[in-house]
Structure formats: structure tokens, C-alpha cells
Design an enzyme around this catalytic site. Sequence first.
Site, PDB file in Angstrom:
ATOM      1  N   ASN A  10      -6.913   4.061   7.827  1.00  0.00           N
ATOM      2  CA  ASN A  10      -6.039   4.540   6.752  1.00  0.00           C
ATOM      3  C   ASN A  10      -4.869   5.278   7.395  1.00  0.00           C
ATOM      4  OD1 ASN A  10      -4.790   5.780   4.591  1.00  0.00           O
ATOM      5  ND2 ASN A  10      -6.663   6.565   3.678  1.00  0.00           N
ATOM      6  N   ARG A 243       6.552  15.821  -3.712  1.00  0.00           N
ATOM      7  CA  ARG A 243       7.255  14.856  -4.556  1.00  0.00           C
ATOM      8  C   ARG A 243       7.515  15.445  -5.940  1.00  0.00           C
ATOM      9  NH1 ARG A 243       3.292   9.890  -3.381  1.00  0.00           N
ATOM     10  NH2 ARG A 243       2.368  11.208  -1.783  1.00  0.00           N
ATOM     11  N   GLU A 387     -12.588   6.490  -0.704  1.00  0.00           N
ATOM     12  CA  GLU A 387     -11.790   5.272  -0.554  1.00  0.00           C
ATOM     13  C   GLU A 387     -12.265   4.446   0.635  1.00  0.00           C
ATOM     14  OE1 GLU A 387      -7.368   6.458  -1.881  1.00  0.00           O
ATOM     15  OE2 GLU A 387      -8.385   7.974  -0.685  1.00  0.00           O
TER      16      GLU A 387
END
Length: 401
Positions: A10, A243, A387
Site C-alpha cells: 500500500n 484537504r 484493507e
Amino acid sequence: MLKKLVFVINCGSSSLKFSIINPLKKEVLFYGLAECFQNKNSYIKWNTKNIKKKVKFNKKTNHKIVLNYLVEKVLKKNTLLYNNIIAVGHRIVHGGEKFTHSVIINQKVIKAIEKASIFAPLHNPIQLIGIKEIIKLLPKLKNKQVAVFDTAFHQTIPETSFLYALPIKLYKKYKIRRYGAHGTSHKYVSMIAAKMLNIPFNIFNCISCHLGNGSSVTVINNGKSIDTSMGLTPLEGLVMGTRCGNIDPAIIFYMNKQLSINIDKIYKILTEKSGMLGLTNITSDFRYLEENYLKNLEIKKAIKIFIHYLSKYIASYSILIKKKINAIIFTGGIGENSILIREKTIKKLKILNIFLDKKLNNKMIHGKSGLINTVNSIPILVIPTNEELMIAQDTFKIINN
């Protein structure tokens, strides 16, 4: 026992997570992290059989250097693991419309990931480096690498959710639409929640909140994603670590024309200088922010803004579920560990018949999983995401098929 292992990679913008997993037994045999690539504090650490090791690079580094070190200096010395890796699974943030499920990587797939990089410029190019480097380092597994896309789970969302109110030719010709992200995480925790509540996944309805440095909310109806807060790119939606999330698009033109800020700098501001970092002008680290919630008015205000957007998304998504809401799920680094965020968010949602048990909520940290609601409430679950396990299982299925 060890003959069917999957190496999971990842690649983040300045970090690299990795693990070796037995997907059949759901057993993690080796895992680690490399980070701080952009400064002299960069390092790699790993854990196997409860033996922890950490190596400092003492210089700026990059994904190529780290992957070479990981394979050549670490994995090849552990022959028991190395010789039993049958496939490599790569997390890819953006697959565009092309990929609705995980696929074996070939040159066509690589070109498609490159093409989708315009929608995830901080992620896809780095993840392509990971793919290409592993092909060089592990040539025996060249044709046994699998791309697992964060966007794939969201390919079931309808046009009413994915189309923007722009000239339709922008979608038809350039595929400008909502794609979402964190799909692997949302799928994993919703499947686990359905099992915990003993509800078949194909009739399971929930709202999943993946809260971390990047955050998103997804509404799942009958086991399928039907809307999600991230958009064309992972910039849209909630207030995040650095963000901005949702803003009036005209702000960009104002910054450009009135403030004379060029487009590249505006993009950097929106993606790397905004969110909790921008609001507090201190940090994006929620651990620090939560510790100082009552000590600093700017931090308190920023957290209230974060909660405002999160609760608004949960409430608005509740109307999209056609029947009963079976669960609200919190996951990701913040969702799994922030007692404060969960408490303050649920407090705003009483109108939805959602009530928090403070004692249960206070216990749910450090990887614990379970219910945090009162008996008269819709189930509220904290579920640590995994994940890597989803990537390993998908990779194993694809390779064997």
C-alpha cells in the site's frame, strides 16, 4: 500452512505499508511501515512473530529505495515467508470507470491506471512505482500481481449520485463524475458489521464513516454502495487532515484572479494546506487536536466544523436507505480511536433515533471492535478497518480463478 501467502503493498504519498498474509486463515504473518520519506527522519519498521525491528535511513528516501530494502534486506532473509509468496496485491486509489473489480496487472492495466492518475495525482503515480518496482524485484511473480481499486466498490452508485450538474458531454467524453474512494475499507467494515448483527449482506443497510487523514462517508443499501462523499478525486466531501473537502468552486477563481495565486499553488493549498491543518494552523494530527480540544479555541472550532460536516453527511445519507438503517459504522484512525468525535457527532443525530452509550464509547479504542449505542438506538459500531486483508483475499481469489 505457509504455501499460499499474499504480499500486500500500500504505497501512500510519503509512506509505505506492507504485509504478508495467509488469506485463507486471515492470518497476518509479517507487517510493517515506512514513512517520513521527505525528511532525514525516514525509517522502516516491521513485525514478525512478535519480533519488532526498526531501521532509520537518516536521509530523504523514496518508494524505490524502501521497496528494494524491504525485499533484498528483509524478506529474502526470511526464506520461510519469502519462498511461499504466491502473489502480490497492490492498493490502487483510482481505477476510473474501467475497473469494477480487482484485476491481474498487465500492460493494459498499467496504462489504464496511468490514465486515471489525473484523478488521483497524489496516489496513482506512486502506486505505479510500487507495481513496476515489484516486477523488477520479484520477476517470478510478474504475472501474479493484482490491482485492488478503492473506487471499485462504488461502481454500483446510480447516475443520480455520480453525475455532476455539468454539461453532459463532460461525462460522456471525459468521464468527469463521482468515483469515491476508501471502497475497500467501506466494503470490509460493512461486511463485518453485517456478520456481527447477523444480517445477510445482500439485505444489509448502513452508513459507513471512514475517518482518518483522508475521510469519507458511504451509504450502503442491500450490500451495495449507492452514494459516497468523495468525488471525481479524494478532495471532495468531508473536512480532512489537510484537504478542504466541499467548497464553493468560485473560491478557486477568486484566489486565482483576485489574489493572483496560480493554479498549481491553489491545488497545493486545497490538498496539503487546508482541512484541520488549515483551520488550526497547527497540525492535522487528531491525537494532538483532541488532547487540546478544551485548551485551544481554534482547535475547538476546527473540530466543531469537522463534526458539523460529518453529522450533516450521515443525516442526509439516511434518507437514501430504502428501508431500515441497520447500523452506523465508525472506522479509520479517527473513527476507531476518537471518543470525542464519535460522542459529539452522535449527539447531533438524535432525530435519527441514534443514541450513544458513553461507557461503551469510552472503552472502544486501540483496535477494539463492538457496539457503542444504547439499547433503544440504531446500532452504532466501531470496527477497525483491514484493507490489507481485503486486498489479500481479493488477490488470492483472482489468482486462483
